[in-house]
Write an enzyme that holds these catalytic residues in place. Structure first.
Site, PDB file in Angstrom:
ATOM      1  N   LYS A 174       0.845  -1.192   0.000  1.00  0.00           N
ATOM      2  CA  LYS A 174       0.000   0.000   0.000  1.00  0.00           C
ATOM      3  C   LYS A 174       0.882   1.245   0.000  1.00  0.00           C
ATOM      4  O   LYS A 174       1.907   1.279   0.674  1.00  0.00           O
ATOM      5  CB  LYS A 174      -0.895  -0.002   1.246  1.00  0.00           C
ATOM      6  CG  LYS A 174      -1.798  -1.220   1.319  1.00  0.00           C
ATOM      7  CD  LYS A 174      -2.549  -1.300   2.632  1.00  0.00           C
ATOM      8  CE  LYS A 174      -1.667  -1.603   3.816  1.00  0.00           C
ATOM      9  NZ  LYS A 174      -2.400  -1.883   5.059  1.00  0.00           N
ATOM     10  N   THR A 206      -8.527   9.439   7.763  1.00  0.00           N
ATOM     11  CA  THR A 206      -8.033   8.212   7.118  1.00  0.00           C
ATOM     12  C   THR A 206      -7.866   7.066   8.132  1.00  0.00           C
ATOM     13  O   THR A 206      -7.128   6.128   7.889  1.00  0.00           O
ATOM     14  CB  THR A 206      -6.674   8.466   6.428  1.00  0.00           C
ATOM     15  OG1 THR A 206      -5.774   9.000   7.405  1.00  0.00           O
ATOM     16  CG2 THR A 206      -6.808   9.409   5.253  1.00  0.00           C
ATOM     17  N   GLY A 208      -8.296   3.753   9.667  1.00  0.00           N
ATOM     18  CA  GLY A 208      -8.829   2.458   9.215  1.00  0.00           C
ATOM     19  C   GLY A 208      -8.715   2.205   7.725  1.00  0.00           C
ATOM     20  O   GLY A 208      -9.284   1.234   7.220  1.00  0.00           O
ATOM     21  N   THR A 209      -7.947   3.025   7.008  1.00  0.00           N
ATOM     22  CA  THR A 209      -7.827   2.815   5.551  1.00  0.00           C
ATOM     23  C   THR A 209      -7.237   1.436   5.242  1.00  0.00           C
ATOM     24  O   THR A 209      -7.711   0.738   4.344  1.00  0.00           O
ATOM     25  CB  THR A 209      -6.944   3.892   4.880  1.00  0.00           C
ATOM     26  OG1 THR A 209      -5.752   4.040   5.638  1.00  0.00           O
ATOM     27  CG2 THR A 209      -7.664   5.216   4.770  1.00  0.00           C
ATOM     28  N   GLY A 210      -6.196   1.070   5.989  1.00  0.00           N
ATOM     29  CA  GLY A 210      -5.508  -0.206   5.714  1.00  0.00           C
ATOM     30  C   GLY A 210      -6.422  -1.393   5.961  1.00  0.00           C
ATOM     31  O   GLY A 210      -6.484  -2.332   5.147  1.00  0.00           O
ATOM     32  N   CYS A 211      -7.155  -1.371   7.074  1.00  0.00           N
ATOM     33  CA  CYS A 211      -8.074  -2.481   7.391  1.00  0.00           C
ATOM     34  C   CYS A 211      -9.152  -2.586   6.324  1.00  0.00           C
ATOM     35  O   CYS A 211      -9.473  -3.691   5.845  1.00  0.00           O
ATOM     36  CB  CYS A 211      -8.765  -2.242   8.739  1.00  0.00           C
ATOM     37  SG  CYS A 211      -7.657  -2.122  10.143  1.00  0.00           S
TER      38      CYS A 211
END
Ligand SMILES: Nc1ncnc2c1ncn2[C@@H]1O[C@H](COP(=O)(O)OP(=O)(O)O)[C@@H](O)[C@H]1O
Ligand SMILES: Cc1ncc(COP(=O)(O)OP(=O)(O)O)c(N)n1
Length: 265
Positions: A174, A206, A208-211
């Site tokens: 990412k 932003t 929690g974008t990765g989850c």
């Protein structure tokens, strides 16, 4: 056909990351979501106020209960916190022969709170990654896992190759932590690289974008999509979720999990 996905991760009381983000994302993509909670966090848009890992027995029982009755088509792991939880999750993946395993190697929350103990990194690499179909590190996580310094796109590609060598089929790196106005997310399948380039959205919301991104990949794999199709949809999902911001909370607010669905109308 009802597609089902299991998330093995930590609970975020604020609802933007962790189990809550995963289940919301599964639901939005019409995949039945199930959970095995590894730790409870007291968390909001301002940060993490408390971390309470669950007993190993509780984590094991949740996985067993879900799998024996509602076998998932795909499984995502998020916050695993300790080497003992990682060891347990790896042994359950093997015992139940779970498939379409997406490992989001969550280490640190955006506010800086540790969500994985340092001594657990070795177990993540040696026990869980060889069982993973997909790993979705952000740039700092890829640096920790490979021991490499990542500055350029070529560095990211070298790191992706090193992660693939650990036994993961697909590496999705990412690009949110990169520099510049353009974000580059990379997929490496062991032979070729695929790139998604998108404009950086200027926002503080932003959390929690990765989850959310990894959960969208998991949902699409549960439906039988290819890894390229899964990442492509996940990219559209997270782009919409960041663009159509909710603007809630006093700090780094959550993304908007219903934005992608609304755009499909
Ligand atoms: N400001 C932003 N604008 C657009 N996309 C973003 C932004 N921040 C993150 N993303 C996207 O969100 C996803 C998660 O990225 P990243 O922030 O690197 O992960 P993490 O939340 O795990 O640190 C990636 O697809 C990334 O490109
Ligand atoms: C319980 C829990 N799990 C994971 C995270 C980290 O989520 P992520 O998507 O990387 O988002 P940020 O923390 O970077 O906003 C979390 N905070 N809590």
């Amino acid at each position: 056909m009802v597609y089902k996905a299991l998330t093995i991760a930590g609970s975020d009381s604020g609802g933007g990351a962790g189990i809550q983000a995963d289940l919301k994302t599964f639901q939005e993509l019409e995949v039945f979501g199930m959970s095995a909670i590894t730790a409870v966090t007291a968390q909001n848009t301002l940060g993490v106020q408390g971390v309470y890992p669950l007993p190993l027995e509780a984590v094991a029982q949740q996985i067993d209960s879900v799998v024996v009755d509602l076998r998932p088509h795909a499984v995502k792991t998020g916050m695993l916190f300790s080497s003992s939880i990682i060891h347990l999750v790896a042994s359950k993946i093997k015992e139940h022969q779970l498939q379409n395993i997406v490992v989001d190697p969550v280490m640190i929350a955006k506010g800086g709170a540790p969500l994985l103990q340092k001594e657990a990194i070795a177990s993540l690499k040696s026990e869980l990654l060889p069982l993973a179909d997909v790993i979705t590190p952000n740039i700092p996580e890829a640096e920790v896992l490979t021991g490499m310094e990542i500055r350029t796109i070529d560095d990211r590609k070298e790191a992706a190759k090193a992660l693939h060598q650990l036994g993961v089929n697909y590496v999705v790196m990412k690009g949110g932590h990169g520099d510049g106005e353009q974000l580059v997310d990379l997929l490496y399948d062991g032979v070729r690289f695929y790139e998604w380039v998108s404009p950086r959205i200027e926002t503080k919301h932003t959390h929690g974008t990765g989850c959310t991104f990894a959960a969208a990949i998991t949902a699409q794999l549960a439906k039988g999509k290819t890894i390229y199709e899964a990442v492509d949809t996940a990219k559209q999902f997270i782009q919409a979720a960041i663009e159509d911001e909710l603007g809630i909370g006093q700090g780094h607010g959550p993304t908007n999990h219903w934005a992608f669905r609304r755009r499909q109308r």
